[in-house]
Write a protein that holds these residues in place. Structure first.
Motif, short mmCIF file in Angstrom:
data_model
loop_
_atom_site.label_atom_id
_atom_site.label_comp_id
_atom_site.label_asym_id
_atom_site.label_seq_id
_atom_site.Cartn_x
_atom_site.Cartn_y
_atom_site.Cartn_z
N GLU A 259 1.92 12.58 -9.18
CA GLU A 259 1.26 13.87 -8.92
C GLU A 259 2.29 14.97 -8.72
OE1 GLU A 259 -2.05 14.96 -8.55
OE2 GLU A 259 -2.58 13.09 -9.55
N GLY A 260 3.36 14.66 -8.00
CA GLY A 260 4.40 15.64 -7.76
C GLY A 260 5.05 16.10 -9.06
N LYS A 261 5.28 15.16 -9.96
CA LYS A 261 5.88 15.50 -11.25
C LYS A 261 4.96 16.42 -12.05
CE LYS A 261 8.10 13.42 -15.22
NZ LYS A 261 8.53 12.19 -15.87
N VAL A 262 3.68 16.10 -12.06
CA VAL A 262 2.71 16.91 -12.80
C VAL A 262 2.60 18.32 -12.23
CG1 VAL A 262 0.23 17.18 -13.28
CG2 VAL A 262 1.33 14.97 -13.64
N HIS A 263 2.63 18.43 -10.89
CA HIS A 263 2.43 19.73 -10.24
C HIS A 263 3.72 20.43 -9.84
CE1 HIS A 263 -1.87 19.17 -10.23
NE2 HIS A 263 -1.71 17.96 -9.72
N GLY A 264 4.87 19.78 -10.10
CA GLY A 264 6.15 20.41 -9.82
C GLY A 264 6.46 20.55 -8.34
N VAL A 265 6.06 19.57 -7.55
CA VAL A 265 6.36 19.59 -6.11
C VAL A 265 6.91 18.22 -5.71
CG1 VAL A 265 4.59 21.32 -5.55
CG2 VAL A 265 4.01 18.90 -5.45
N ALA B 234 0.83 -1.21 0.00
CA ALA B 234 0.00 0.00 0.00
C ALA B 234 0.87 1.26 0.00
CB ALA B 234 -0.94 0.00 1.21
N LEU B 235 1.93 1.26 0.79
CA LEU B 235 2.83 2.42 0.82
C LEU B 235 3.51 2.63 -0.53
CD1 LEU B 235 4.41 1.95 4.36
CD2 LEU B 235 2.95 3.86 3.60
N SER B 236 3.90 1.55 -1.16
CA SER B 236 4.52 1.65 -2.47
C SER B 236 3.53 2.21 -3.50
CB SER B 236 5.02 0.27 -2.91
OG SER B 236 5.67 0.36 -4.13
N MET B 237 2.27 1.76 -3.42
CA MET B 237 1.24 2.27 -4.33
C MET B 237 1.03 3.77 -4.14
SD MET B 237 0.03 -0.06 -6.30
CE MET B 237 -1.40 0.83 -6.85
N PHE B 238 0.87 4.20 -2.90
CA PHE B 238 0.69 5.63 -2.64
C PHE B 238 1.94 6.41 -3.04
CE2 PHE B 238 -3.08 4.75 -0.06
CZ PHE B 238 -3.89 5.79 -0.48
N GLY B 239 3.11 5.81 -2.85
CA GLY B 239 4.35 6.47 -3.27
C GLY B 239 4.37 6.70 -4.77
N ARG B 240 3.90 5.72 -5.53
CA ARG B 240 3.84 5.88 -6.99
C ARG B 240 2.92 7.03 -7.37
NH1 ARG B 240 4.39 0.89 -10.61
NH2 ARG B 240 5.62 -0.53 -9.35
N VAL B 241 1.75 7.07 -6.73
CA VAL B 241 0.79 8.13 -7.03
C VAL B 241 1.38 9.49 -6.63
CG1 VAL B 241 -1.51 9.05 -6.54
CG2 VAL B 241 -1.19 6.58 -6.84
N ALA B 242 2.03 9.56 -5.47
CA ALA B 242 2.62 10.83 -5.00
C ALA B 242 3.71 11.31 -5.96
CB ALA B 242 3.18 10.66 -3.59
N LYS B 243 4.54 10.40 -6.45
CA LYS B 243 5.59 10.79 -7.40
C LYS B 243 4.99 11.31 -8.70
CE LYS B 243 9.10 7.65 -5.67
NZ LYS B 243 9.73 6.35 -5.85
N PRO C 153 7.15 14.68 -3.73
CA PRO C 153 6.05 13.78 -3.36
C PRO C 153 5.46 14.05 -1.97
CG PRO C 153 7.82 12.52 -4.36
CD PRO C 153 8.32 13.94 -4.20
N GLU C 154 6.31 14.41 -1.01
CA GLU C 154 5.80 14.63 0.36
C GLU C 154 4.94 15.89 0.47
OE1 GLU C 154 9.94 16.27 0.07
OE2 GLU C 154 9.03 14.34 -0.39
N LYS C 155 5.00 16.76 -0.52
CA LYS C 155 4.19 17.99 -0.51
C LYS C 155 2.88 17.83 -1.28
CE LYS C 155 7.12 20.69 1.63
NZ LYS C 155 6.87 21.18 2.95
N VAL C 156 2.73 16.69 -1.95
CA VAL C 156 1.50 16.46 -2.72
C VAL C 156 0.34 16.29 -1.76
CG1 VAL C 156 0.30 14.77 -4.18
CG2 VAL C 156 2.66 15.42 -4.69
N HIS C 157 -0.74 17.02 -2.02
CA HIS C 157 -1.94 16.78 -1.22
C HIS C 157 -2.96 16.11 -2.12
CE1 HIS C 157 -2.93 20.82 -2.82
NE2 HIS C 157 -4.18 20.44 -2.74
N PHE C 158 -3.52 15.05 -1.57
CA PHE C 158 -4.45 14.22 -2.31
C PHE C 158 -5.87 14.72 -2.07
CE2 PHE C 158 -0.81 11.48 -1.48
CZ PHE C 158 -0.56 10.98 -2.73
N HIS C 159 -6.54 15.04 -3.15
CA HIS C 159 -7.95 15.44 -3.04
C HIS C 159 -8.76 14.16 -2.95
CE1 HIS C 159 -6.92 19.54 -4.17
NE2 HIS C 159 -6.15 19.01 -5.08
#
Length: 178
Positions: free
Chosen positions: A105-111, A94-103, A113-119
């Motif tokens: 999203e971070g790439k798309v938004h230029g932040v 589960a952590l690996s899955m969320f890590g993938r999503v965070a990376k 991964p730890e700064k990505v906020h999930f809507h």
């Protein structure tokens, strides 16, 4: 060796994956007990054996007990999963899955991964879907066509929306022995 083949002819979602596994015989009570280990209040599963377009399958919807407008950052979700009583391999997946999503999203938004906020992903239903559906992206390997296997079970998990094609995920469970 056990083989699980995902036939994603209409796509895949967390609800469809949970429904397909339930249709293959996973006990709803076992699923509920495992998800309770998250310590995440405010949701329940709506499970229904149903028929769509002549095919019998299972719908599994994660329903929030209350309206949630929650934005969670990756570290909050990480802490929630790490402090849960889930088994270690489930936590890691589960952590690996969320890590993938965070990376992503971070790439798309230029932040970072730890700064990505999930809507949407920060919402209860998405957390449950990912923890309950984390298997595929982390543990699967692509197949060139249907694998040689003895089929033990076939399950259909239905999606909520109606399309021209049956909105379902078909899962085959079997092995290399009869």
């Amino acid at each position: 060796m056990k083989i699980v083949y995902f036939d994603c002819f209409a796509g895949i979602s967390g609800d469809m994956t949970l429904g397909a596994f339930l249709d293959c015989g996973v006990s709803p009570e076992t699923l509920r007990q495992e998800l309770e280990k998250l310590g995440l209040p405010g949701f329940h599963l709506e499970i229904e054996k149903t028929k769509k377009r002549g095919i019998t399958g299972t719908s599994c919807r994660v329903a929030a007990d209350r309206e949630e407008h929650c934005h969670r950052h990756f570290p909050e979700i990480q802490e929630m999963i790490e402090s849960s009583s889930l088994d270690a391999p489930v936590k890691a997946t589960a952590l690996s899955m969320f890590g993938r999503v965070a990376k992503a999203e971070g790439k798309v938004h230029g932040v970072p991964p730890e700064k990505v906020h999930f809507h949407e992903v920060g919402a209860v239903d998405s957390i449950v879907d990912i923890v309950g559906a984390a298997i595929l992206a982390e543990l699967a390997s692509p197949a060139d066509g249907f694998p040689a296997m003895h089929i033990h079970r076939v399950g259909y998990g239905f999606g909520e929306r109606e399309f021209e094609v049956l909105n379902a995920l078909r899962v085959f469970i079997g092995g290399d022995e009869a």
